[in-house]
Design a protein around this motif. Sequence first.
Motif, PDB file in Angstrom:
ATOM      1  N   GLU A  76       5.287  13.233  15.875  1.00  0.00           N
ATOM      2  CA  GLU A  76       4.734  12.307  14.891  1.00  0.00           C
ATOM      3  C   GLU A  76       4.223  13.036  13.655  1.00  0.00           C
ATOM      4  O   GLU A  76       4.385  12.565  12.525  1.00  0.00           O
ATOM      5  N   ASP A  77       3.602  14.210  13.863  1.00  0.00           N
ATOM      6  CA  ASP A  77       3.085  14.970  12.727  1.00  0.00           C
ATOM      7  C   ASP A  77       4.231  15.461  11.844  1.00  0.00           C
ATOM      8  O   ASP A  77       4.175  15.349  10.612  1.00  0.00           O
ATOM      9  N   THR A  78       5.289  15.976  12.476  1.00  0.00           N
ATOM     10  CA  THR A  78       6.447  16.427  11.716  1.00  0.00           C
ATOM     11  C   THR A  78       7.085  15.269  10.963  1.00  0.00           C
ATOM     12  O   THR A  78       7.421  15.382   9.775  1.00  0.00           O
ATOM     13  N   GLY A  79       7.237  14.147  11.661  1.00  0.00           N
ATOM     14  CA  GLY A  79       7.819  12.970  11.033  1.00  0.00           C
ATOM     15  C   GLY A  79       7.003  12.479   9.861  1.00  0.00           C
ATOM     16  O   GLY A  79       7.547  12.122   8.803  1.00  0.00           O
ATOM     17  N   MET A  80       5.672  12.486   9.998  1.00  0.00           N
ATOM     18  CA  MET A  80       4.795  12.024   8.928  1.00  0.00           C
ATOM     19  C   MET A  80       4.944  12.895   7.686  1.00  0.00           C
ATOM     20  O   MET A  80       5.030  12.386   6.552  1.00  0.00           O
ATOM     21  N   GLN A  81       4.984  14.200   7.881  1.00  0.00           N
ATOM     22  CA  GLN A  81       5.115  15.110   6.745  1.00  0.00           C
ATOM     23  C   GLN A  81       6.453  14.913   6.021  1.00  0.00           C
ATOM     24  O   GLN A  81       6.523  14.945   4.791  1.00  0.00           O
ATOM     25  N   LEU A  82       7.503  14.700   6.784  1.00  0.00           N
ATOM     26  CA  LEU A  82       8.816  14.499   6.183  1.00  0.00           C
ATOM     27  C   LEU A  82       8.901  13.155   5.451  1.00  0.00           C
ATOM     28  O   LEU A  82       9.527  13.046   4.400  1.00  0.00           O
ATOM     29  N   VAL A  83       8.267  12.138   6.015  1.00  0.00           N
ATOM     30  CA  VAL A  83       8.235  10.831   5.345  1.00  0.00           C
ATOM     31  C   VAL A  83       7.491  10.938   4.020  1.00  0.00           C
ATOM     32  O   VAL A  83       7.935  10.417   2.993  1.00  0.00           O
ATOM     33  N   LEU A  84       6.350  11.608   4.030  1.00  0.00           N
ATOM     34  CA  LEU A  84       5.592  11.792   2.800  1.00  0.00           C
ATOM     35  C   LEU A  84       6.423  12.525   1.745  1.00  0.00           C
ATOM     36  O   LEU A  84       6.441  12.144   0.568  1.00  0.00           O
ATOM     37  N   ALA A  85       7.112  13.587   2.179  1.00  0.00           N
ATOM     38  CA  ALA A  85       7.927  14.355   1.242  1.00  0.00           C
ATOM     39  C   ALA A  85       9.070  13.511   0.678  1.00  0.00           C
ATOM     40  O   ALA A  85       9.380  13.572  -0.523  1.00  0.00           O
ATOM     41  N   THR A  86       9.695  12.707   1.536  1.00  0.00           N
ATOM     42  CA  THR A  86      10.816  11.871   1.102  1.00  0.00           C
ATOM     43  C   THR A  86      10.360  10.784   0.132  1.00  0.00           C
ATOM     44  O   THR A  86      10.994  10.542  -0.904  1.00  0.00           O
ATOM     45  N   LEU A  87       9.247  10.136   0.453  1.00  0.00           N
ATOM     46  CA  LEU A  87       8.720   9.102  -0.435  1.00  0.00           C
ATOM     47  C   LEU A  87       8.226   9.695  -1.751  1.00  0.00           C
ATOM     48  O   LEU A  87       8.382   9.094  -2.813  1.00  0.00           O
ATOM     49  N   ALA A  88       7.637  10.881  -1.680  1.00  0.00           N
ATOM     50  CA  ALA A  88       7.154  11.539  -2.892  1.00  0.00           C
ATOM     51  C   ALA A  88       8.315  11.837  -3.831  1.00  0.00           C
ATOM     52  O   ALA A  88       8.203  11.671  -5.055  1.00  0.00           O
ATOM     53  N   ALA A  89       9.441  12.254  -3.277  1.00  0.00           N
ATOM     54  CA  ALA A  89      10.619  12.551  -4.096  1.00  0.00           C
ATOM     55  C   ALA A  89      11.138  11.288  -4.783  1.00  0.00           C
ATOM     56  O   ALA A  89      11.617  11.344  -5.918  1.00  0.00           O
ATOM     57  N   ARG A  90      11.021  10.141  -4.093  1.00  0.00           N
ATOM     58  CA  ARG A  90      11.485   8.876  -4.677  1.00  0.00           C
ATOM     59  C   ARG A  90      10.612   8.447  -5.845  1.00  0.00           C
ATOM     60  O   ARG A  90      11.088   7.801  -6.780  1.00  0.00           O
ATOM     61  N   THR A  91       9.318   8.770  -5.771  1.00  0.00           N
ATOM     62  CA  THR A  91       8.363   8.265  -6.757  1.00  0.00           C
ATOM     63  C   THR A  91       7.921   9.331  -7.751  1.00  0.00           C
ATOM     64  O   THR A  91       6.978   9.115  -8.516  1.00  0.00           O
ATOM     65  N   ASN A  92       8.568  10.471  -7.714  1.00  0.00           N
ATOM     66  CA  ASN A  92       8.249  11.563  -8.636  1.00  0.00           C
ATOM     67  C   ASN A  92       6.779  11.946  -8.568  1.00  0.00           C
ATOM     68  O   ASN A  92       6.112  12.154  -9.587  1.00  0.00           O
ATOM     69  N   THR A  93       6.274  12.029  -7.334  1.00  0.00           N
ATOM     70  CA  THR A  93       4.893  12.459  -7.139  1.00  0.00           C
ATOM     71  C   THR A  93       4.892  13.575  -6.095  1.00  0.00           C
ATOM     72  O   THR A  93       5.936  14.188  -5.846  1.00  0.00           O
ATOM     73  N   THR A  94       3.765  13.847  -5.494  1.00  0.00           N
ATOM     74  CA  THR A  94       3.673  14.915  -4.502  1.00  0.00           C
ATOM     75  C   THR A  94       3.212  14.344  -3.162  1.00  0.00           C
ATOM     76  O   THR A  94       2.543  13.300  -3.124  1.00  0.00           O
ATOM     77  N   PRO A  95       3.525  15.021  -2.047  1.00  0.00           N
ATOM     78  CA  PRO A  95       3.131  14.502  -0.727  1.00  0.00           C
ATOM     79  C   PRO A  95       1.626  14.382  -0.536  1.00  0.00           C
ATOM     80  O   PRO A  95       1.177  13.649   0.349  1.00  0.00           O
ATOM     81  N   ASP A  96       0.834  15.096  -1.350  1.00  0.00           N
ATOM     82  CA  ASP A  96      -0.621  15.003  -1.194  1.00  0.00           C
ATOM     83  C   ASP A  96      -1.253  13.954  -2.111  1.00  0.00           C
ATOM     84  O   ASP A  96      -2.485  13.840  -2.204  1.00  0.00           O
ATOM     85  N   ASP A  97      -0.417  13.149  -2.773  1.00  0.00           N
ATOM     86  CA  ASP A  97      -0.931  12.061  -3.617  1.00  0.00           C
ATOM     87  C   ASP A  97      -1.754  11.098  -2.770  1.00  0.00           C
ATOM     88  O   ASP A  97      -1.312  10.651  -1.705  1.00  0.00           O
ATOM     89  N   LEU A  98      -2.956  10.767  -3.240  1.00  0.00           N
ATOM     90  CA  LEU A  98      -3.878   9.937  -2.459  1.00  0.00           C
ATOM     91  C   LEU A  98      -3.293   8.570  -2.137  1.00  0.00           C
ATOM     92  O   LEU A  98      -3.335   8.109  -0.990  1.00  0.00           O
ATOM     93  N   ALA A  99      -2.732   7.894  -3.148  1.00  0.00           N
ATOM     94  CA  ALA A  99      -2.180   6.553  -2.934  1.00  0.00           C
ATOM     95  C   ALA A  99      -1.018   6.587  -1.939  1.00  0.00           C
ATOM     96  O   ALA A  99      -0.901   5.719  -1.081  1.00  0.00           O
ATOM     97  N   LEU A 100      -0.189   7.595  -2.060  1.00  0.00           N
ATOM     98  CA  LEU A 100       0.956   7.705  -1.163  1.00  0.00           C
ATOM     99  C   LEU A 100       0.498   7.958   0.261  1.00  0.00           C
ATOM    100  O   LEU A 100       0.976   7.321   1.211  1.00  0.00           O
ATOM    101  N   ARG A 101      -0.444   8.883   0.434  1.00  0.00           N
ATOM    102  CA  ARG A 101      -0.938   9.183   1.779  1.00  0.00           C
ATOM    103  C   ARG A 101      -1.604   7.969   2.411  1.00  0.00           C
ATOM    104  O   ARG A 101      -1.425   7.685   3.603  1.00  0.00           O
ATOM    105  N   ALA A 102      -2.372   7.239   1.617  1.00  0.00           N
ATOM    106  CA  ALA A 102      -3.049   6.043   2.133  1.00  0.00           C
ATOM    107  C   ALA A 102      -2.035   4.971   2.521  1.00  0.00           C
ATOM    108  O   ALA A 102      -2.178   4.311   3.556  1.00  0.00           O
TER     109      ALA A 102
END
Length: 199
Positions: free
Chosen positions: A125-151
Motif C-alpha cells: 500500500e505504501d509503494t502504491g500510494m507513492q506511485l499514485v502521488l507521483a502519477t497524479l503529480a505528473a498529470r497536474t504539473n505539481t509535485t508528490p508532496d503538494d498539500l492539496a494532492l496529498r490530502a
Amino acid sequence: MSLRARHAAATRQRIIDAATALFAAHGYPATTIDQIAAQADIAPRTFFRYFPTKEDVLFHDVDERIAQFQEMVSERPPDEPSAVALVRVLCAMVEQIDNTPHLEMIVRIKTDGLGEHDIKRAAVEDTGMQLVLATLAARTNTTPDDLALRATVAAVMACFDIALKDWLDTNPRGRFRDVFDATLTACAHHLPAGCVTQN
C-alpha cells in the motif's frame, strides 16, 4: 523467450494456478506448500526456486497491479481533477473485482483480518500510494508532496479502505462497487468545505 525461459514461466504459472485453486477450495491457512507442489506436479524444492513463501504466491501480481493502476491513472483526461481521476480508476478496478470471482477471492484472502499479511500489505500500500502521488503529480504539473494532492489522495484512499472493510465484514455477497459508492457519497455529503466555526 528461450525454451528454458518459456519452461520457467509455464512452471511459475502452474504454481500460481495450483495455489489459487487450493486457496479457493480449502482456504489460505489450510493450504500447504506440499499440497501446492503436488497440485502443480512439481517437487516441493522446485516451489522454492520460484517463490520464497506461500505468501509470495498470494502477492505474485503486485507489481503488475500497481503498473496497471498507474497506467489507468495516466490515461485519464488531462483536464480531469485528480480526485475524479482517482475515483474513476478505483471504480473500474472495483468492478473488476466484482465481476471476477478469482480476483474477489484473492482480495478477501489478502484482507480478511488474518493478520499474517499485515506487513506485506502495508508495504504494498505504501509503494502504491507513492506511485499514485507521483502519477497524479505528473498529470497536474505539481509535485508528490503538494498539500492539496496529498490530502485528496489520502481522502479517496481512506474511503476505499473503509468501503473494503465494510464490504468484507458485512456484505459477503454484495457488490464492492455499491459499498464504495455509498462511502464516497457519505464523505462528500458530510465533509464541510472549510473549518466550521462555532459561536
